[in-house]
Design a protein around this motif. Structure first.
Motif, PDB file in Angstrom:
ATOM      1  N   VAL A 178      48.768 -26.804   7.910  1.00  0.00           N
ATOM      2  CA  VAL A 178      50.046 -27.053   6.968  1.00  0.00           C
ATOM      3  C   VAL A 178      49.801 -26.192   5.731  1.00  0.00           C
ATOM      4  N   LYS A 179      50.969 -25.728   5.419  1.00  0.00           N
ATOM      5  CA  LYS A 179      51.285 -24.795   4.257  1.00  0.00           C
ATOM      6  C   LYS A 179      52.336 -25.118   3.501  1.00  0.00           C
ATOM      7  N   ILE A 180      52.643 -24.160   2.441  1.00  0.00           N
ATOM      8  CA  ILE A 180      54.029 -24.462   1.603  1.00  0.00           C
ATOM      9  C   ILE A 180      54.926 -23.259   1.479  1.00  0.00           C
ATOM     10  N   ASN A 181      56.173 -23.586   1.672  1.00  0.00           N
ATOM     11  CA  ASN A 181      56.911 -22.428   1.591  1.00  0.00           C
ATOM     12  C   ASN A 181      57.735 -22.822   0.154  1.00  0.00           C
ATOM     13  N   PHE A 182      57.305 -21.877  -0.948  1.00  0.00           N
ATOM     14  CA  PHE A 182      57.798 -22.494  -2.179  1.00  0.00           C
ATOM     15  C   PHE A 182      59.082 -21.895  -2.713  1.00  0.00           C
ATOM     16  N   ASP A 183      59.917 -23.005  -3.157  1.00  0.00           N
ATOM     17  CA  ASP A 183      61.211 -22.870  -3.478  1.00  0.00           C
ATOM     18  C   ASP A 183      61.307 -23.069  -4.907  1.00  0.00           C
ATOM     19  N   PRO A 184      61.375 -22.174  -5.719  1.00  0.00           N
ATOM     20  CA  PRO A 184      61.246 -22.586  -7.251  1.00  0.00           C
ATOM     21  C   PRO A 184      62.769 -23.382  -7.783  1.00  0.00           C
ATOM     22  N   ALA A 185      63.746 -22.918  -7.031  1.00  0.00           N
ATOM     23  CA  ALA A 185      65.086 -23.512  -7.419  1.00  0.00           C
ATOM     24  C   ALA A 185      65.064 -24.908  -7.127  1.00  0.00           C
ATOM     25  N   ASN A 186      64.448 -25.232  -6.105  1.00  0.00           N
ATOM     26  CA  ASN A 186      64.493 -26.619  -5.644  1.00  0.00           C
ATOM     27  C   ASN A 186      63.744 -27.503  -6.426  1.00  0.00           C
ATOM     28  N   MET A 187      62.855 -27.171  -7.090  1.00  0.00           N
ATOM     29  CA  MET A 187      61.958 -27.871  -7.945  1.00  0.00           C
ATOM     30  C   MET A 187      63.037 -28.225  -9.181  1.00  0.00           C
ATOM     31  N   ILE A 188      64.009 -27.371  -9.726  1.00  0.00           N
ATOM     32  CA  ILE A 188      65.087 -27.738 -10.766  1.00  0.00           C
ATOM     33  C   ILE A 188      66.202 -28.549 -10.042  1.00  0.00           C
ATOM     34  N   LEU A 189      66.664 -28.091  -9.049  1.00  0.00           N
ATOM     35  CA  LEU A 189      67.868 -28.777  -8.284  1.00  0.00           C
ATOM     36  C   LEU A 189      67.432 -30.230  -8.068  1.00  0.00           C
ATOM     37  N   TYR A 190      66.267 -30.658  -7.750  1.00  0.00           N
ATOM     38  CA  TYR A 190      66.140 -32.183  -7.610  1.00  0.00           C
ATOM     39  C   TYR A 190      65.509 -32.636  -8.969  1.00  0.00           C
ATOM     40  N   GLY A 191      65.394 -31.981  -9.947  1.00  0.00           N
ATOM     41  CA  GLY A 191      64.434 -32.414 -11.188  1.00  0.00           C
ATOM     42  C   GLY A 191      63.282 -32.759 -10.871  1.00  0.00           C
ATOM     43  N   SER A 192      62.418 -31.959 -10.186  1.00  0.00           N
ATOM     44  CA  SER A 192      61.008 -32.359  -9.851  1.00  0.00           C
ATOM     45  C   SER A 192      60.075 -31.818 -10.362  1.00  0.00           C
ATOM     46  N   GLY A 193      60.281 -30.770 -11.275  1.00  0.00           N
ATOM     47  CA  GLY A 193      59.318 -30.186 -12.186  1.00  0.00           C
ATOM     48  C   GLY A 193      59.472 -28.675 -12.293  1.00  0.00           C
ATOM     49  N   GLU A 194      58.943 -28.106 -13.423  1.00  0.00           N
ATOM     50  CA  GLU A 194      59.194 -26.754 -13.763  1.00  0.00           C
ATOM     51  C   GLU A 194      58.549 -25.864 -12.897  1.00  0.00           C
ATOM     52  N   PRO A 195      59.176 -24.827 -12.363  1.00  0.00           N
ATOM     53  CA  PRO A 195      58.908 -24.206 -11.108  1.00  0.00           C
ATOM     54  C   PRO A 195      57.480 -23.384 -11.550  1.00  0.00           C
ATOM     55  N   VAL A 196      57.292 -22.549 -12.733  1.00  0.00           N
ATOM     56  CA  VAL A 196      56.177 -21.975 -12.712  1.00  0.00           C
ATOM     57  C   VAL A 196      55.126 -22.741 -12.609  1.00  0.00           C
ATOM     58  N   ALA A 197      54.920 -24.018 -13.467  1.00  0.00           N
ATOM     59  CA  ALA A 197      53.710 -25.003 -13.558  1.00  0.00           C
ATOM     60  C   ALA A 197      53.723 -25.442 -11.980  1.00  0.00           C
ATOM     61  N   ALA A 198      54.647 -25.755 -11.312  1.00  0.00           N
ATOM     62  CA  ALA A 198      54.333 -26.418  -9.992  1.00  0.00           C
ATOM     63  C   ALA A 198      53.835 -25.187  -8.966  1.00  0.00           C
ATOM     64  N   PHE A 199      54.530 -23.923  -9.185  1.00  0.00           N
ATOM     65  CA  PHE A 199      53.621 -22.838  -8.187  1.00  0.00           C
ATOM     66  C   PHE A 199      52.143 -22.747  -8.482  1.00  0.00           C
ATOM     67  N   GLU A 200      51.795 -22.745  -9.971  1.00  0.00           N
ATOM     68  CA  GLU A 200      50.406 -22.723 -10.342  1.00  0.00           C
ATOM     69  C   GLU A 200      49.745 -23.768  -9.749  1.00  0.00           C
ATOM     70  N   LEU A 201      49.887 -24.880  -9.556  1.00  0.00           N
ATOM     71  CA  LEU A 201      49.353 -25.954  -8.948  1.00  0.00           C
ATOM     72  C   LEU A 201      49.274 -25.640  -7.472  1.00  0.00           C
ATOM     73  N   LEU A 202      50.134 -25.423  -6.894  1.00  0.00           N
ATOM     74  CA  LEU A 202      50.346 -25.292  -5.446  1.00  0.00           C
ATOM     75  C   LEU A 202      49.745 -23.959  -4.901  1.00  0.00           C
ATOM     76  N   ALA A 203      49.515 -23.110  -5.701  1.00  0.00           N
ATOM     77  CA  ALA A 203      49.560 -21.627  -5.359  1.00  0.00           C
ATOM     78  C   ALA A 203      48.386 -21.461  -4.039  1.00  0.00           C
ATOM     79  N   SER A 204      47.542 -22.162  -4.185  1.00  0.00           N
ATOM     80  CA  SER A 204      46.481 -22.174  -3.188  1.00  0.00           C
ATOM     81  C   SER A 204      47.090 -22.223  -1.679  1.00  0.00           C
ATOM     82  N   GLN A 205      48.057 -23.034  -1.450  1.00  0.00           N
ATOM     83  CA  GLN A 205      48.742 -23.386  -0.190  1.00  0.00           C
ATOM     84  C   GLN A 205      49.824 -22.755   0.052  1.00  0.00           C
TER      85      GLN A 205
END
Length: 281
Positions: A178-205
């Motif tokens: 189980v891995k991640i397809n990271f969509d930076p815009a979705n983080m913004i569109l849903y108001g769920s977090g700043e995309p760069v910070a979110a990517f940095e947290l999830l990057a290993s996956q």
């Protein structure tokens, strides 16, 4: 990070399956790419003939499909309450049918030789003891185990949860494929977090990324989604995001999703976005 071939390091396009597979791939390639992610909506009949047509088209055009994505009949992204009610595996009344459909899409992807499947799971409850959380977690485990029989990863799409909650869900699912397809815009569109910070947290996956842009929801309209924008014209800050990918050593695909809908503008917008991402990679 996964070990990736040189071909995996390309800019590609996320595109929907149309009835004429060969014509679809030729249109996609006209935007300057030779790879991408193929999305299958819930109305596509995955017959042996459909599979054979796509397999032949991919071979004829020497096209590389990174991921096959599933969407489901009845889903709507009109606003956040509608997403909660209709998207992914959260609606209990469609859960069993969507699990069967997911297996069909995985079978289709495997027949094409694609090693990654993806979809939106939906808004998962924050409480890990909630019955709906448990039901969806167990379904994700079953899908991951089924995908693993084909040597396939199962990518969850980002946006509907903050990054820390998605990471916690990963730990609970406890499946290595189980891995991640990271969509930076979705983080913004849903108001769920700043995309760069979110990517940095999830990057290993993260094993694949969408090139998409958008603006935050209007705070005066509770429950609204943000607005998709042409790549480079929204709030993601695409140069900063692409720099974050480099800094984290991400070498996987970045597949453009268009923020403009309508046939006349769509393909030119995608072509321009491919050029922008290539200039930043």
């Amino acid at each position: 990070m996964s070990t990736l071939t040189l071909k995996d390091r390309e800019v590609g396009i996320f595109f929907w399956a149309e009835p004429d597979a060969l014509a679809t791939l030729r249109t996609v390639k006209s935007c300057g790419v030779v790879s991408g992610q193929l999305a299958i909506d819930g109305t596509v009949q995955l017959t042996p003939e459909t599979t054979a047509a796509w397999k032949a088209a991919i071979a004829a055009e020497d096209f590389h499909v990174f991921t096959v994505f599933a969407a489901y009949e009845g889903e709507s992204y009109a606003d956040i309450p509608t997403v909660v009610r209709t998207v992914g595996f959260m609606p209990a009344d469609t859960r069993a049918a969507r699990e069967l459909r997911t297996r069909e899409v995985i079978d289709f992807a495997a027949a094409l030789g694609v090693k990654s499947f993806g979809c939106h799971v939906g808004f998962i409850p924050h409480d890990p003891t909630h019955p709906e959380y448990i039901a969806v977690r167990d379904l994700v485990r079953r899908i991951a185990d089924y995908a693993a029989t084909f040597g396939m990863t199962y990518c969850l799409e980002t946006g509907q949860e903050p990054a820390d909650q998605l990471l916690a869900f990963f730990g609970d699912v406890d499946r290595s494929n189980v891995k991640i397809n990271f969509d930076p815009a979705n983080m913004i569109l849903y108001g769920s977090g700043e995309p760069v910070a979110a990517f940095e947290l999830l990057a290993s996956q993260v094993i694949s990324v969408h090139g998409k842009d958008g603006d935050w929801p209007d705070p005066a309209q509770p429950g609204s989604l943000g607005t998709e924008r042409i790549l480079g014209e929204g709030s993601v800050n695409i140069p900063k995001f692409m720099a974050a990918l480099r800094e984290k050593g991400y070498n996987g695909p970045v597949c453009v999703e268009s923020g403009v809908h309508g046939e006349e503008q769509r393909w030119q917008t995608l072509s321009n976005a491919v050029k922008l991402l290539n200039s930043l990679r």
